[in-house]
Design a protein around this motif. Structure first.
Motif, PDB file in Angstrom:
ATOM      1  N   SER A  51       0.851  -1.183   0.000  1.00 53.94           N
ATOM      2  CA  SER A  51       0.000   0.000   0.000  1.00 53.94           C
ATOM      3  C   SER A  51       0.889   1.237   0.000  1.00 53.94           C
ATOM      4  CB  SER A  51      -0.874  -0.013   1.257  1.00 53.94           C
ATOM      5  OG  SER A  51      -1.490   1.227   1.444  1.00 53.94           O
ATOM      6  N   SER A  52       0.358   2.330  -0.508  1.00 58.26           N
ATOM      7  CA  SER A  52       1.170   3.550  -0.617  1.00 58.26           C
ATOM      8  C   SER A  52       1.528   4.159   0.739  1.00 58.26           C
ATOM      9  CB  SER A  52       0.435   4.588  -1.473  1.00 58.26           C
ATOM     10  OG  SER A  52      -0.814   4.906  -0.894  1.00 58.26           O
ATOM     11  N   ILE A  53       0.942   3.666   1.821  1.00 62.54           N
ATOM     12  CA  ILE A  53       1.294   4.194   3.146  1.00 62.54           C
ATOM     13  C   ILE A  53       2.581   3.558   3.667  1.00 62.54           C
ATOM     14  CG2 ILE A  53      -1.080   4.753   3.716  1.00 62.54           C
ATOM     15  CD1 ILE A  53      -1.140   2.269   5.513  1.00 62.54           C
ATOM     16  N   LYS A  54       3.072   2.553   2.933  1.00 60.45           N
ATOM     17  CA  LYS A  54       4.310   1.880   3.343  1.00 60.45           C
ATOM     18  C   LYS A  54       5.389   2.098   2.297  1.00 60.45           C
ATOM     19  CE  LYS A  54       2.207  -1.885   5.980  1.00 60.45           C
ATOM     20  NZ  LYS A  54       2.184  -3.364   6.168  1.00 60.45           N
ATOM     21  N   ASP A  55       6.637   1.830   2.666  1.00 57.37           N
ATOM     22  CA  ASP A  55       7.697   1.874   1.668  1.00 57.37           C
ATOM     23  C   ASP A  55       8.394   0.531   1.493  1.00 57.37           C
ATOM     24  OD1 ASP A  55       9.848   3.831   3.907  1.00 57.37           O
ATOM     25  OD2 ASP A  55       9.182   1.746   3.985  1.00 57.37           O
ATOM     26  N   LYS A  56       7.983  -0.458   2.278  1.00 50.17           N
ATOM     27  CA  LYS A  56       8.602  -1.781   2.170  1.00 50.17           C
ATOM     28  C   LYS A  56       7.622  -2.822   2.688  1.00 50.17           C
ATOM     29  CE  LYS A  56      12.486  -4.417   4.117  1.00 50.17           C
ATOM     30  NZ  LYS A  56      13.680  -4.335   5.015  1.00 50.17           N
ATOM     31  N   ASN A  57       7.599  -3.954   2.004  1.00 50.08           N
ATOM     32  CA  ASN A  57       6.844  -5.104   2.494  1.00 50.08           C
ATOM     33  C   ASN A  57       7.626  -6.364   2.154  1.00 50.08           C
ATOM     34  OD1 ASN A  57       4.761  -6.558   3.659  1.00 50.08           O
ATOM     35  ND2 ASN A  57       3.591  -6.693   1.759  1.00 50.08           N
ATOM     36  N   GLU A  58       7.731  -7.246   3.124  1.00 51.95           N
ATOM     37  CA  GLU A  58       8.576  -8.422   2.956  1.00 51.95           C
ATOM     38  C   GLU A  58       7.762  -9.684   3.210  1.00 51.95           C
ATOM     39  OE1 GLU A  58      12.030  -8.066   5.369  1.00 51.95           O
ATOM     40  OE2 GLU A  58      12.893  -9.977   4.777  1.00 51.95           O
ATOM     41  N   ASP A  59       8.005 -10.696   2.366  1.00 48.71           N
ATOM     42  CA  ASP A  59       7.348 -11.995   2.548  1.00 48.71           C
ATOM     43  C   ASP A  59       8.318 -13.074   2.093  1.00 48.71           C
ATOM     44  OD1 ASP A  59       4.222 -13.509   1.318  1.00 48.71           O
ATOM     45  OD2 ASP A  59       5.731 -14.200   2.746  1.00 48.71           O
ATOM     46  N   GLY A  60       8.987 -13.665   3.070  1.00 46.02           N
ATOM     47  CA  GLY A  60       9.957 -14.704   2.742  1.00 46.02           C
ATOM     48  C   GLY A  60      11.089 -14.163   1.891  1.00 46.02           C
ATOM     49  N   ARG A  61      11.297 -14.795   0.721  1.00 43.66           N
ATOM     50  CA  ARG A  61      12.388 -14.361  -0.156  1.00 43.66           C
ATOM     51  C   ARG A  61      12.046 -13.113  -0.960  1.00 43.66           C
ATOM     52  NH1 ARG A  61      13.575 -17.340  -4.243  1.00 43.66           N
ATOM     53  NH2 ARG A  61      11.601 -18.487  -4.351  1.00 43.66           N
ATOM     54  N   PHE A  62      10.806 -12.663  -0.881  1.00 45.75           N
ATOM     55  CA  PHE A  62      10.326 -11.541  -1.705  1.00 45.75           C
ATOM     56  C   PHE A  62      10.149 -10.275  -0.871  1.00 45.75           C
ATOM     57  CE2 PHE A  62       9.494 -14.199  -5.330  1.00 45.75           C
ATOM     58  CZ  PHE A  62       9.187 -15.441  -4.795  1.00 45.75           C
ATOM     59  N   THR A  63      10.711  -9.175  -1.381  1.00 45.89           N
ATOM     60  CA  THR A  63      10.542  -7.875  -0.751  1.00 45.89           C
ATOM     61  C   THR A  63      10.177  -6.869  -1.825  1.00 45.89           C
ATOM     62  OG1 THR A  63      12.213  -8.413   0.919  1.00 45.89           O
ATOM     63  CG2 THR A  63      11.602  -6.092   0.680  1.00 45.89           C
ATOM     64  N   VAL A  64       9.161  -6.075  -1.562  1.00 48.58           N
ATOM     65  CA  VAL A  64       8.798  -5.009  -2.481  1.00 48.58           C
ATOM     66  C   VAL A  64       9.113  -3.680  -1.810  1.00 48.58           C
ATOM     67  CG1 VAL A  64       6.371  -5.103  -1.734  1.00 48.58           C
ATOM     68  CG2 VAL A  64       6.970  -3.971  -3.875  1.00 48.58           C
ATOM     69  N   PHE A  65       9.742  -2.796  -2.586  1.00 53.30           N
ATOM     70  CA  PHE A  65      10.091  -1.452  -2.121  1.00 53.30           C
ATOM     71  C   PHE A  65       9.308  -0.441  -2.947  1.00 53.30           C
ATOM     72  CE2 PHE A  65      13.623  -2.460   0.636  1.00 53.30           C
ATOM     73  CZ  PHE A  65      14.094  -3.668   0.144  1.00 53.30           C
ATOM     74  N   LEU A  66       8.792   0.582  -2.281  1.00 49.85           N
ATOM     75  CA  LEU A  66       8.042   1.626  -2.965  1.00 49.85           C
ATOM     76  C   LEU A  66       8.672   2.978  -2.670  1.00 49.85           C
ATOM     77  CD1 LEU A  66       5.585   2.620  -4.586  1.00 49.85           C
ATOM     78  CD2 LEU A  66       4.301   2.670  -2.427  1.00 49.85           C
ATOM     79  N   ASN A  67       8.986   3.713  -3.725  1.00 51.97           N
ATOM     80  CA  ASN A  67       9.510   5.077  -3.612  1.00 51.97           C
ATOM     81  C   ASN A  67       8.500   5.996  -4.281  1.00 51.97           C
ATOM     82  OD1 ASN A  67      10.794   7.555  -4.025  1.00 51.97           O
ATOM     83  ND2 ASN A  67      12.805   6.616  -4.223  1.00 51.97           N
ATOM     84  N   LYS A  68       7.619   6.579  -3.456  1.00 49.13           N
ATOM     85  CA  LYS A  68       6.520   7.374  -4.020  1.00 49.13           C
ATOM     86  C   LYS A  68       7.023   8.636  -4.705  1.00 49.13           C
ATOM     87  CE  LYS A  68       4.090   7.517  -0.211  1.00 49.13           C
ATOM     88  NZ  LYS A  68       4.744   6.453   0.607  1.00 49.13           N
ATOM     89  N   SER A  69       8.038   9.246  -4.164  1.00 49.32           N
ATOM     90  CA  SER A  69       8.513  10.491  -4.769  1.00 49.32           C
ATOM     91  C   SER A  69       9.065  10.237  -6.166  1.00 49.32           C
ATOM     92  CB  SER A  69       9.564  11.156  -3.884  1.00 49.32           C
ATOM     93  OG  SER A  69      10.675  10.302  -3.723  1.00 49.32           O
ATOM     94  N   ALA A  70       9.668   9.072  -6.352  1.00 60.24           N
ATOM     95  CA  ALA A  70      10.214   8.719  -7.661  1.00 60.24           C
ATOM     96  C   ALA A  70       9.209   7.959  -8.517  1.00 60.24           C
ATOM     97  CB  ALA A  70      11.477   7.890  -7.495  1.00 60.24           C
ATOM     98  N   LYS A  71       8.049   7.622  -7.935  1.00 59.05           N
ATOM     99  CA  LYS A  71       7.041   6.803  -8.614  1.00 59.05           C
ATOM    100  C   LYS A  71       7.698   5.522  -9.145  1.00 59.05           C
ATOM    101  CE  LYS A  71       3.750  10.419  -9.964  1.00 59.05           C
ATOM    102  NZ  LYS A  71       4.500  11.627  -9.575  1.00 59.05           N
TER     103      LYS A  71
END
Lengths: 114, 116
Positions: A51-71
């Motif tokens: 979700s856009s309220i977070k900048d990182k979410n991790e699940d096991g071997r998978f991590t998603v990073f979100l940089n809203k300023s850079a879209k």
């Protein structure tokens, strides 16, 4: 007008190393982002979301990073395994606009080499 | 199985014929979506159903395309007078009610439609 872009059509990574898949978006109204994995002749399989309220979410071997300023968002897979070889799609939606219809990128084909 | 089920898995038909594609969502999922993926393209949104609300048809490419969802469960996508550019993989997805917050969509394996 492509609102979600995956600029790398393919990526090759050695087994055991980190795979980093990138995705850029243009619509600042997007507030929910997902990664899907797709094997040939199968439908996309949901991997991880953020979700856009977070900048990182991790699940096991998978991590998603979100940089809203850079879209920009990225998916990290570590360590990479041969079974990770597939096409990866990022997707986004503007959930506050009502329907969570997803806008997809063109996909990145990831190949994990033994 | 517990996943989204689509039928047929493959459909070949002649230009000008009508086709019906079926989607059986995950039990308990109130939201249902149709997408299509043309050759070499990303997934493209077509239509969305949520509970008893009017469907969001904003992605349907022409009036030859229509969809229904009966009883809040099974959905049928109908393409009338098919054209060659309709050839694609048609994917159905379902999710829990997004009033609970953001919910991931879960996809079926799709129907590969080929128009001769």
């Amino acid at each position: 007008d492509q609102q979600v872009k995956q600029n790398s059509p393919s990526l090759s990574v050695q087994e055991g190393r980190i795979s980093i898949l990138n995705c850029d978006y243009t619509n600042s109204m997007f507030d929910y982002f997902l990664w899907y994995k797709k094997y040939p002749a199968e439908g996309p399989t949901f991997l991880i979301s953020i979700s856009s309220i977070k900048d990182k979410n991790e699940d096991g071997r998978f991590t998603v990073f979100l940089n809203k300023s850079a879209k920009h968002l990225s998916l990290h897979i570590v360590p990479s395994q041969p079974g990770d070889s597939a096409v990866y799609f990022c997707a986004a939606s503007a959930s506050h606009q009502g329907a969570q219809k997803l806008v997809f990128g063109q996909g990145t084909r990831l190949t994990i080499n033994p | 199985g517990a996943g989204v089920s689509q039928s047929p898995s493959n459909k070949v038909t002649e230009k000008g014929k009508d086709v019906e594609l079926r989607c059986d969502p995950i039990s308990g999922h109130t939201a249902l979506y149709w997408y299509r993926q043309s050759l070499g393209q990303g997934l493209e949104f077509l239509i969305y159903f949520q509970g008893n609300s009017a469907p969001d048809k904003s992605g349907l490419p022409s009036d030859r395309f229509s969809a229904e969802r009966t009883g809040g469960s099974v959905s049928t996508l109908t393409i009338q007078r098919t054209q060659q550019e309709d050839s694609a993989v048609y994917l159905c997805a379902s999710s829990l009610d997004w009033d609970r917050g953001n919910q991931p969509q879960h996809f079926g394996d799709g129907t590969r439609l080929s128009i001769l």
